[in-house]
Design an enzyme around this catalytic site. Sequence first.
Site, PDB file in Angstrom:
ATOM      1  N   GLU A  89      -2.303   7.548  -4.917  1.00 46.38           N
ATOM      2  CA  GLU A  89      -2.700   6.878  -6.165  1.00 46.38           C
ATOM      3  C   GLU A  89      -4.180   7.032  -6.517  1.00 46.38           C
ATOM      4  OE1 GLU A  89      -1.601   2.715  -5.153  1.00 46.38           O
ATOM      5  OE2 GLU A  89      -3.716   2.239  -5.401  1.00 46.38           O
ATOM      6  N   ARG A 103       0.866  -1.188   0.000  1.00 45.14           N
ATOM      7  CA  ARG A 103       0.000   0.000   0.000  1.00 45.14           C
ATOM      8  C   ARG A 103       0.901   1.237   0.000  1.00 45.14           C
ATOM      9  NH1 ARG A 103      -3.410  -2.632  -1.693  1.00 45.14           N
ATOM     10  NH2 ARG A 103      -5.458  -3.140  -0.839  1.00 45.14           N
ATOM     11  N   HIS A 144      -0.521  -0.267  -9.777  1.00 39.93           N
ATOM     12  CA  HIS A 144      -1.318  -1.208  -8.967  1.00 39.93           C
ATOM     13  C   HIS A 144      -1.800  -2.386  -9.818  1.00 39.93           C
ATOM     14  CE1 HIS A 144      -3.496  -1.192  -4.896  1.00 39.93           C
ATOM     15  NE2 HIS A 144      -3.407  -2.429  -5.329  1.00 39.93           N
TER      16      HIS A 144
HETATM   17  P1  NAD Z   1      -1.976 -11.021   5.085  1.00 40.53           P
HETATM   18  O1  NAD Z   1      -3.028 -10.510   5.992  1.00 40.53           O
HETATM   19  O2  NAD Z   1      -1.964 -12.472   4.718  1.00 40.53           O
HETATM   20  O3  NAD Z   1      -0.542 -10.695   5.708  1.00 40.53           O
HETATM   21  C1  NAD Z   1      -0.181  -9.494   6.297  1.00 40.53           C
HETATM   22  C2  NAD Z   1       0.965  -9.768   7.253  1.00 40.53           C
HETATM   23  O4  NAD Z   1       1.407  -8.515   7.777  1.00 40.53           O
HETATM   24  C3  NAD Z   1       0.549 -10.647   8.437  1.00 40.53           C
HETATM   25  O5  NAD Z   1       1.481 -11.688   8.632  1.00 40.53           O
HETATM   26  C4  NAD Z   1       0.553  -9.667   9.617  1.00 40.53           C
HETATM   27  O6  NAD Z   1       0.894 -10.293  10.861  1.00 40.53           O
HETATM   28  C5  NAD Z   1       1.620  -8.690   9.156  1.00 40.53           C
HETATM   29  N1  NAD Z   1       1.564  -7.422   9.885  1.00 40.53           N
HETATM   30  C6  NAD Z   1       0.466  -6.771  10.343  1.00 40.53           C
HETATM   31  N2  NAD Z   1       0.831  -5.652  10.995  1.00 40.53           N
HETATM   32  C7  NAD Z   1       2.188  -5.623  10.946  1.00 40.53           C
HETATM   33  C8  NAD Z   1       3.158  -4.726  11.455  1.00 40.53           C
HETATM   34  N3  NAD Z   1       2.801  -3.651  12.182  1.00 40.53           N
HETATM   35  N4  NAD Z   1       4.454  -4.968  11.200  1.00 40.53           N
HETATM   36  C9  NAD Z   1       4.823  -6.080  10.487  1.00 40.53           C
HETATM   37  N5  NAD Z   1       3.950  -6.974   9.996  1.00 40.53           N
HETATM   38  C10 NAD Z   1       2.648  -6.740  10.222  1.00 40.53           C
HETATM   39  O7  NAD Z   1      -2.032 -10.098   3.796  1.00 40.53           O
HETATM   40  P2  NAD Z   1      -1.459 -10.423   2.338  1.00 40.53           P
HETATM   41  O8  NAD Z   1      -2.476 -11.153   1.553  1.00 40.53           O
HETATM   42  O9  NAD Z   1      -0.087 -10.999   2.461  1.00 40.53           O
HETATM   43  O10 NAD Z   1      -1.396  -8.950   1.731  1.00 40.53           O
HETATM   44  C11 NAD Z   1      -0.502  -7.977   2.239  1.00 40.53           C
HETATM   45  C12 NAD Z   1      -0.877  -6.630   1.667  1.00 40.53           C
HETATM   46  O11 NAD Z   1      -0.622  -6.638   0.259  1.00 40.53           O
HETATM   47  C13 NAD Z   1      -2.380  -6.292   1.761  1.00 40.53           C
HETATM   48  O12 NAD Z   1      -2.685  -5.702   3.005  1.00 40.53           O
HETATM   49  C14 NAD Z   1      -2.577  -5.342   0.632  1.00 40.53           C
HETATM   50  O13 NAD Z   1      -2.406  -4.031   1.129  1.00 40.53           O
HETATM   51  C15 NAD Z   1      -1.427  -5.648  -0.339  1.00 40.53           C
HETATM   52  N6  NAD Z   1      -1.897  -6.154  -1.650  1.00 40.53           N
HETATM   53  C16 NAD Z   1      -1.503  -5.496  -2.772  1.00 40.53           C
HETATM   54  C17 NAD Z   1      -1.903  -5.963  -4.023  1.00 40.53           C
HETATM   55  C18 NAD Z   1      -1.477  -5.304  -5.315  1.00 40.53           C
HETATM   56  O14 NAD Z   1      -2.069  -5.562  -6.369  1.00 40.53           O
HETATM   57  N7  NAD Z   1      -0.458  -4.473  -5.313  1.00 40.53           N
HETATM   58  C19 NAD Z   1      -2.738  -7.078  -4.110  1.00 40.53           C
HETATM   59  C20 NAD Z   1      -3.115  -7.724  -2.924  1.00 40.53           C
HETATM   60  C21 NAD Z   1      -2.699  -7.255  -1.705  1.00 40.53           C
END
Ligand code: NAD
Length: 330
Positions: free
Chosen positions: A263, A234, A295
């Site tokens: 964005e 993000r 994105h």
């Molecule tokens: P997820 O929920 O499986 O994993 C997120 C991880 O971050 C978890 O392990 C959680 O414990 C950890 N976390 C939470 N707070 C934290 C902190 N303060 N410090 C360190 N780690 C922390 O999510 P995911 O499916 O792996 O997705 C991650 C992110 O990717 C989403 O939140 C989304 O913003 C982004 N995303 C982007 C796209 C894209 O097209 N660019 C697509 C999907 C997701």
Amino acid sequence: MRVAFFSTKKYDRESFERWLPEHPHEINFFEAKLDRHSALLAQGHEVVCAFVNDQLDKTTLEILASMGIKLIALRCAGYNQVDLDEAKKLNLKIVRVPAYSPEAVAEHAFALILTLSRKTHKAYNRVRESNFSLEGLTGCNIHGKTIGVIGTGAIGRAFCRIAKGFGCRILAFDIFENEEMKALGVEYCSLHYLFAESQIISLHCPLTPETHHIINKKSLRRIQDGCMLINTSRGGLIETKSVISALKKGKIGFLGIDVYEQEEDLFFQNLSEQILQDEQIARLMTFPNVLITGHQAFLTREALDQIAVTTLENISAFEEKKKLINEVSL
Ligand code: NAD
């Protein structure tokens, strides 16, 4: 159920229409982004289907609730765009697609790393003009590098598995440590240590008040000179003005981003005929060592199908009063 589908793109419509026969809901596809002005389009529907840059703030949610909307079906994983407190007050249920293809995003993060490290974007343009000179195209190996991964959820873990295949040392920071990752050889450490030791840092945590600007002036002082920073998570994780200043000083050697702090007003649209008003992205685009994609990390056929299937299943579960396994709650 009658579904008002916002921010529709051709690829969304195609993937949802492919799976609709198995989940016969009535979907009206609107191109408009959802906000307090466009919310009225949802009149006469029971469900709103929204994406990452739709604005589900207090006012928008109030309008939707007053029109009888009961369910917001997010067709994405992140939910930082939703005022969850307000949704709870209005008794609006929020569902999401927690994991559609973590590999799609992880592989895109690696596409950014490989493009930046081997300058394939420059080589492509040169060769098309019959310029076969290699001057300025010297890259660096990924093998043997230390990669710092912030967030080892579904995407971070897929990313670590790829990094392992490249022969990298992997450091990770997460509020929860993952046993599968430890078995893979991932070393969990403090954020301080990760910043100091990594030659490549990739962000995979969600945007929360705790992670907002996790990359800021202070943390950038701790990273190695010439470090590569990758963000497919993000935009708000990075304080853009500090990153620009670190790029100018050479502190950041490479920047690859698929997401950007501001964005909302830029991505998912063709603005090629307009004058770019955003000074920060305009500055970022001038650096030869910055690669920006709009994105698109999620945009694979496999991921789009999974997004459609899970979103339609979420809506069906709501209609059939089944347990909402993908509900987002406070
Ligand atoms: P997820 O929920 O499986 O994993 C997120 C991880 O971050 C978890 O392990 C959680 O414990 C950890 N976390 C939470 N707070 C934290 C902190 N303060 N410090 C360190 N780690 C922390 O999510 P995911 O499916 O792996 O997705 C991650 C992110 O990717 C989403 O939140 C989304 O913003 C982004 N995303 C982007 C796209 C894209 O097209 N660019 C697509 C999907 C997701």
